[in-house]
Design a protein around this motif. Structure first.
Motif, PDB file in Angstrom:
ATOM      1  N   VAL A 172       0.865  -1.178   0.000  1.00  0.00           N
ATOM      2  CA  VAL A 172       0.000   0.000   0.000  1.00  0.00           C
ATOM      3  C   VAL A 172       0.899   1.225   0.000  1.00  0.00           C
ATOM      4  O   VAL A 172       1.820   1.331   0.810  1.00  0.00           O
ATOM      5  N   MET A 173       0.640   2.146  -0.899  1.00  0.00           N
ATOM      6  CA  MET A 173       1.445   3.362  -0.933  1.00  0.00           C
ATOM      7  C   MET A 173       1.046   4.293   0.200  1.00  0.00           C
ATOM      8  O   MET A 173      -0.134   4.435   0.529  1.00  0.00           O
ATOM      9  N   THR A 174       2.047   4.922   0.799  1.00  0.00           N
ATOM     10  CA  THR A 174       1.766   5.965   1.779  1.00  0.00           C
ATOM     11  C   THR A 174       1.260   7.177   1.003  1.00  0.00           C
ATOM     12  O   THR A 174       1.349   7.236  -0.227  1.00  0.00           O
ATOM     13  N   GLU A 179       1.619  10.520  -3.863  1.00  0.00           N
ATOM     14  CA  GLU A 179       1.836  11.813  -4.522  1.00  0.00           C
ATOM     15  C   GLU A 179       3.076  11.785  -5.395  1.00  0.00           C
ATOM     16  O   GLU A 179       3.100  12.349  -6.496  1.00  0.00           O
ATOM     17  N   LEU A 180       4.124  11.102  -4.901  1.00  0.00           N
ATOM     18  CA  LEU A 180       5.381  11.006  -5.640  1.00  0.00           C
ATOM     19  C   LEU A 180       5.183  10.259  -6.951  1.00  0.00           C
ATOM     20  O   LEU A 180       5.644  10.700  -8.020  1.00  0.00           O
ATOM     21  N   PHE A 181       4.499   9.118  -6.887  1.00  0.00           N
ATOM     22  CA  PHE A 181       4.282   8.316  -8.097  1.00  0.00           C
ATOM     23  C   PHE A 181       3.475   9.104  -9.121  1.00  0.00           C
ATOM     24  O   PHE A 181       3.834   9.140 -10.310  1.00  0.00           O
ATOM     25  N   MET A 182       2.395   9.725  -8.689  1.00  0.00           N
ATOM     26  CA  MET A 182       1.537  10.447  -9.629  1.00  0.00           C
ATOM     27  C   MET A 182       2.257  11.668 -10.218  1.00  0.00           C
ATOM     28  O   MET A 182       2.001  12.045 -11.364  1.00  0.00           O
ATOM     29  N   ILE A 299       8.215   4.173 -14.522  1.00  0.00           N
ATOM     30  CA  ILE A 299       8.037   5.334 -13.639  1.00  0.00           C
ATOM     31  C   ILE A 299       8.783   5.130 -12.323  1.00  0.00           C
ATOM     32  O   ILE A 299       9.426   6.053 -11.802  1.00  0.00           O
ATOM     33  N   THR A 300       8.714   3.905 -11.798  1.00  0.00           N
ATOM     34  CA  THR A 300       9.421   3.589 -10.553  1.00  0.00           C
ATOM     35  C   THR A 300      10.929   3.793 -10.705  1.00  0.00           C
ATOM     36  O   THR A 300      11.598   4.317  -9.806  1.00  0.00           O
ATOM     37  N   LYS A 301      11.488   3.407 -11.846  1.00  0.00           N
ATOM     38  CA  LYS A 301      12.924   3.593 -12.100  1.00  0.00           C
ATOM     39  C   LYS A 301      13.279   5.077 -12.126  1.00  0.00           C
ATOM     40  O   LYS A 301      14.340   5.488 -11.638  1.00  0.00           O
ATOM     41  N   PHE A 310      11.870   3.785  -3.350  1.00  0.00           N
ATOM     42  CA  PHE A 310      10.486   3.501  -3.725  1.00  0.00           C
ATOM     43  C   PHE A 310      10.345   2.023  -4.076  1.00  0.00           C
ATOM     44  O   PHE A 310      10.905   1.544  -5.059  1.00  0.00           O
ATOM     45  N   GLU A 311       9.592   1.289  -3.257  1.00  0.00           N
ATOM     46  CA  GLU A 311       9.388  -0.143  -3.480  1.00  0.00           C
ATOM     47  C   GLU A 311       8.478  -0.367  -4.686  1.00  0.00           C
ATOM     48  O   GLU A 311       7.555   0.410  -4.932  1.00  0.00           O
ATOM     49  N   ARG A 312       8.755  -1.420  -5.423  1.00  0.00           N
ATOM     50  CA  ARG A 312       7.978  -1.741  -6.637  1.00  0.00           C
ATOM     51  C   ARG A 312       6.497  -1.930  -6.308  1.00  0.00           C
ATOM     52  O   ARG A 312       6.149  -2.484  -5.264  1.00  0.00           O
ATOM     53  N   ILE A 313       5.633  -1.466  -7.205  1.00  0.00           N
ATOM     54  CA  ILE A 313       4.198  -1.619  -7.029  1.00  0.00           C
ATOM     55  C   ILE A 313       3.596  -2.341  -8.236  1.00  0.00           C
ATOM     56  O   ILE A 313       4.223  -2.431  -9.292  1.00  0.00           O
TER      57      ILE A 313
END
Length: 371
Positions: A172-174, A179-182, A299-301, A310-313
């Motif tokens: 689950v993303m905090t 916000e960081l991912f988006m 995006i994660t990279k 940032f853990e993989r989602i």
């Protein structure tokens, strides 16, 4: 009358063999044969077989392999009764055991064989959910084989599922990660998809299967009525939602409405293509699960390259994150259950029980002034 090796008379129909005794008798013109280690054991086998014949419960041992029976079972008992996606699941589960016990005859399968399959799968790293799926498949196969008189007992009932290891905590993303991912996904052609999934809790297949016609502007809801799937060597197809409760209406917020409308015109397609999938490729083709995962990894990279940990989602992370935010915001569990399309409230609470420890203290403070 037959005699044994010591020249002693044997009961009628019984004779001694090098490895014990055999008993023969006739019933309605047919000959039947049993074996036993002793005279008493052989007589018992004869008595039991006669009883089964007289009461119509004798099972003729036909040599049918598990693989052959699976093909028959799938074709005759399942093809016209279950969804295409379920058939695909059965086939995938059978592939796991095909080389292990597929060539064995149904009548030769025993409880220890099934138990060994479970144990071996666990040692090889298969998840408990996969082993449970295999067990459910074998159970269905053997129940029907028993009903059809192909076996005398169901060996699956004699095996036990391995003990479930501690469940891996769901990703689950905090709020900060969300916000960081988006933020880093803003230049992605899947930005609108990610944003909608995050605000609705839709499953990946449900989101990819959306059409513009599913947006009910009159009632201000998004209709979830199909899921997009892909079968190897057969391409994309639509299926009904996962369960009966998965077919649902999700209320539209202003944010969701704007995102859906923006996506409608994203690739510049003509409006009249109303049945086109809302989220698609630049050619208007359906999106695969793998394509979404690839874009999320890209995006994660980018996030990690800037020094963030940032853990993989996965696509399902959006669903878990939505539910977590909903509970944190005070959404009633029964309402959340309906929006997520769960079949029971217990499922909803079990999946998102990780949120409860963080809210217990706050909830206790609400009643502190009562005493």
């Amino acid at each position: 009358m037959a005699v044994d090796k010591r020249n002693r008379k044997l009961p009628k129909g019984i004779r001694q063999r090098y490895d014990g005794y055999e008993g023969r008798f006739m019933y309605k013109g047919a000959s039947y044969l049993v074996h036993g280690d002793t005279i008493t054991a052989t007589q018992k086998e004869m008595t039991e077989l006669k009883y089964k014949l007289e009461h119509g419960i004798f099972v003729e041992q036909r040599k049918v392999t598990l693989e052959a029976w699976f093909d028959t079972w799938l074709r005759e008992y399942k093809e016209n009764r279950v969804k295409l996606g379920t058939l695909s699941t059965y086939q995938s589960a059978f592939l796991v055991i095909k080389d292990r016990i597929g060539k064995q005859y149904l009548t030769d399968l025993r409880g220890e064989h099934i138990q060994k399959v479970y144990n071996d799968l666990l040692k090889e790293g298969y998840s408990i959910s996969t082993i449970s799926l295999v067990s459910a498949l074998l159970s269905g196969l053997m129940k029907q084989a028993f009903r059809n008189g192909l076996i005398e007992r169901n060996p699956v009932l004699l095996a036990e599922m391995p003990r479930e290891a501690k469940k891996k905590e769901r990703r689950v993303m905090t709020r900060a990660e969300q916000e960081l991912f988006m933020e880093y996904a803003k230049d992605s052609y899947l930005y609108n998809l990610f944003a909608v999934m995050l605000r609705t809790g839709l499953r990946s297949g449900e989101a990819r299967g959306l059409r513009y016609s599913d947006i009910d502007k009159k009632n201000d809801v998004l209709k979830v009525q199909r899921t997009l799937k892909r079968k190897r060597n057969a391409g994309f197809y639509t299926d009904t939602p996962k369960t009966k409760t998965s077919e649902r209406n999700i209320p539209l917020t202003s944010d969701i409405r704007k995102l859906l409308e923006a996506q409608r015109h994203y690739w510049g397609f003509k409006v009249e293509k109303i049945d086109r999938y809302l989220f698609c490729t630049e050619k208007g083709e359906p999106l695969s699960e793998q394509r979404i995962k690839y874009e999320m990894d890209r995006i994660t990279k980018k996030i990690r390259a800037t020094g963030h940990d940032f853990e993989r989602i996965s696509p399902h992370t959006f669903r878990h994150t939505f539910a977590t935010r909903a509970i944190e915001a005070g959404m009633q569990p029964q309402v959340l259950k309906t929006i997520l399309g769960h079949s029971s409230l217990a499922m909803t609470m079990d999946l998102y029980s990780h949120v409860l420890p963080d809210t217990k203290a706050d909830e206790m403070e609400k009643i502190a002034g009562v005493f």
